[in-house]
Write a protein that holds these residues in place. Structure first.
Motif, PDB file in Angstrom:
ATOM      1  N   MET A  56       0.824  -1.212   0.000  1.00 47.00           N
ATOM      2  CA  MET A  56       0.000   0.000   0.000  1.00 47.00           C
ATOM      3  C   MET A  56       0.860   1.265   0.000  1.00 47.00           C
ATOM      4  O   MET A  56       0.360   2.344  -0.300  1.00 47.00           O
ATOM      5  CB  MET A  56      -0.917   0.005   1.235  1.00 47.00           C
ATOM      6  N   ASN A  89     -14.309  -3.332   3.731  1.00 47.36           N
ATOM      7  CA  ASN A  89     -13.572  -2.128   3.295  1.00 47.36           C
ATOM      8  C   ASN A  89     -12.092  -2.391   3.162  1.00 47.36           C
ATOM      9  O   ASN A  89     -11.457  -1.989   2.184  1.00 47.36           O
ATOM     10  CB  ASN A  89     -13.776  -0.984   4.303  1.00 47.36           C
ATOM     11  N   TRP A  92     -11.395  -4.617   0.058  1.00 47.44           N
ATOM     12  CA  TRP A  92     -11.477  -3.853  -1.192  1.00 47.44           C
ATOM     13  C   TRP A  92     -10.238  -2.961  -1.348  1.00 47.44           C
ATOM     14  O   TRP A  92      -9.603  -2.916  -2.399  1.00 47.44           O
ATOM     15  CB  TRP A  92     -12.763  -3.009  -1.210  1.00 47.44           C
ATOM     16  N   HIS A  93      -9.902  -2.267  -0.261  1.00 45.86           N
ATOM     17  CA  HIS A  93      -8.798  -1.309  -0.292  1.00 45.86           C
ATOM     18  C   HIS A  93      -7.476  -2.003  -0.653  1.00 45.86           C
ATOM     19  O   HIS A  93      -6.784  -1.593  -1.573  1.00 45.86           O
ATOM     20  CB  HIS A  93      -8.724  -0.648   1.085  1.00 45.86           C
ATOM     21  N   GLN A  97      -6.084  -1.317  -4.316  1.00 45.26           N
ATOM     22  CA  GLN A  97      -5.006  -0.327  -4.342  1.00 45.26           C
ATOM     23  C   GLN A  97      -3.648  -1.003  -4.492  1.00 45.26           C
ATOM     24  O   GLN A  97      -2.770  -0.487  -5.185  1.00 45.26           O
ATOM     25  CB  GLN A  97      -5.048   0.548  -3.076  1.00 45.26           C
ATOM     26  N   SER A 147     -13.632  -7.696  -5.834  1.00 46.57           N
ATOM     27  CA  SER A 147     -12.295  -7.086  -6.008  1.00 46.57           C
ATOM     28  C   SER A 147     -11.494  -7.853  -7.062  1.00 46.57           C
ATOM     29  O   SER A 147     -10.757  -7.261  -7.846  1.00 46.57           O
ATOM     30  CB  SER A 147     -11.539  -7.025  -4.680  1.00 46.57           C
TER      31      SER A 147
END
Ligand code: NAD
Ligand code: AKB
Length: 313
Positions: A56, A89, A92-93, A97, A147
């Motif tokens: 990330m 959340n 997905w993140h 990402q 996702s």
């Protein structure tokens, strides 16, 4: 020819450990950099370079890619189906990402290849249950599946628009003895072996007749390497390839284990993961992968069961 230097992200996970070791055999230990958010897996220690890395953190990832002269990335960091339903959340993140960070850096640094796995979780309750084809109705009902499906289109987009050579497989549930699975619905098919040997009993979180597509890890590693080594012009799918090996139910794998451990018992107490399993196909049609890059599995249920028990013992 430029020397390849590979970065594996998520190398301490179930697939990462075995894939890193396999890539080190191909490219040489020093040319495969393992990385993960968590500590280096014991099985990797001493076999090659390791860096602590959060996918990330795009800036740090970019620095590592430049500093280490990376030419290929294998991105394995993700949150799987069962954990994903507990924290949609976060799933997905990370799953989105993380992929976008890698694809952007691959484009900017003109990396030779990227590998990113999708999953049979892209399929949903409206997809065909048996021999689910490469192209069909795809309406996933888990955040993990959503996702993965979105990720497949990002891969296709980066290939079509920027020429990033990103390749992908929709893995079924993977069964392995070297490193533990990380929060999926198919994890029962690994846990059952450990419990059979330790306790002679397993409490299964799926119903006895829940058929799911599965694959033994050596087949999955070989599929990954064969896809990555295939000539680019042979690949007709730039989203993600269906691959298939096994399809069995908890009852069938328990029966196979009983042939080796006659006093093994199993009880079925389905939990929230039953709903996830029920939304996935029971088996997969992988004819496109067979045609394009000559994929074929080697392990059936009896051979895999015998090897799992022998190695875990
Ligand atoms: P895993 O959970 O065992 O391993 C994932 C690794 O990623 C872990 O070691 C974790 O520490 C690491 N990680 C998590 N967040 C990170 C971050 N922010 N930065 C760097 N590393 C991070 O998962 P796996 O089973 O090895 O799966 C690898 C990939 O294959 C995933 O994309 C998964 O969706 C896919 N896949 C797995 C299976 C399966 O049955 N194992 C099936 C289909 C698809
Ligand atoms: C999971 O169960 O989430 C994974 C997968 C099939 O993607 N093993």
């Amino acid at each position: 020819m430029t020397k390849e230097k590979v970065l594996v992200i998520g190398a301490s996970g179930q697939i990462g450990v075995e894939l890193t070791l396999a890539l080190r055999r191909i490219y040489g230990n020093a040319n495969v950099v393992a990385s993960d958010l968590r500590e280096e897996n014991e099985l990797l220690k001493g076999s090659g370079p390791y860096v602590s890395l959060d996918v990330m953190n795009k800036e740090m990832l970019h620095v590592q890619v430049i500093r280490q002269n990376i030419t290929q990335i294998y991105l394995l960091a993700a949150i799987l189906s069962a954990t994903g339903e507990k924290n949609p959340n976060l799933a997905w993140h990370l799953n989105m990402q993380g992929l976008l960070n890698v694809l952007d850096i691959a484009r900017e640094e003109k990396l030779h290849k990227v590998y990113w796995p999708s999953s049979i979780a892209v399929f949903g309750p409206t997809s065909p249950r048996k021999d689910c084809p490469q192209r069909t109705i795809i309406e996933p009902s888990t955040v993990y599946g959503i996702s993965k499906y979105a990720g497949e289109f990002w891969c296709n987009y980066f290939f079509q628009r920027y020429g990033v050579d990103v390749r992908s497989i929709r893995y079924p549930g993977l069964i392995s003895y070297k490193s533990a699975p990380g929060g999926g619905t198919t994890d029962y098919a690994v846990e059952i072996f450990h419990e059979a040997l330790d306790e002679r009993h397993y409490d299964c979180f799926l119903k006895e007749d829940t058929y799911l597509p599965m694959m033994y890890m050596p087949d999955a590693i070989r599929a990954t390497i064969e896809l990555m080594e295939a000539p680019a012009d042979k690949l007709s799918v730039r989203t993600s390839y269906n691959v298939s090996a096994l399809s069995f139910s908890p009852n069938e794998i328990a029966t196979e284990i009983k042939k080796h451990i006659p006093d093994f018992t199993i009880r079925y107490t389905p939990d929230y993961r039953q709903k996830i399993a029920d939304s996935w196909p029971q088996s997969i049609d992988d004819s496109v992968a067979r045609d394009d890059w000559n994929w074929h599995p080697e392990y059936d249920l009896p051979r895999m069961t015998a090897e799992m028990l022998e190695n875990l013992e």
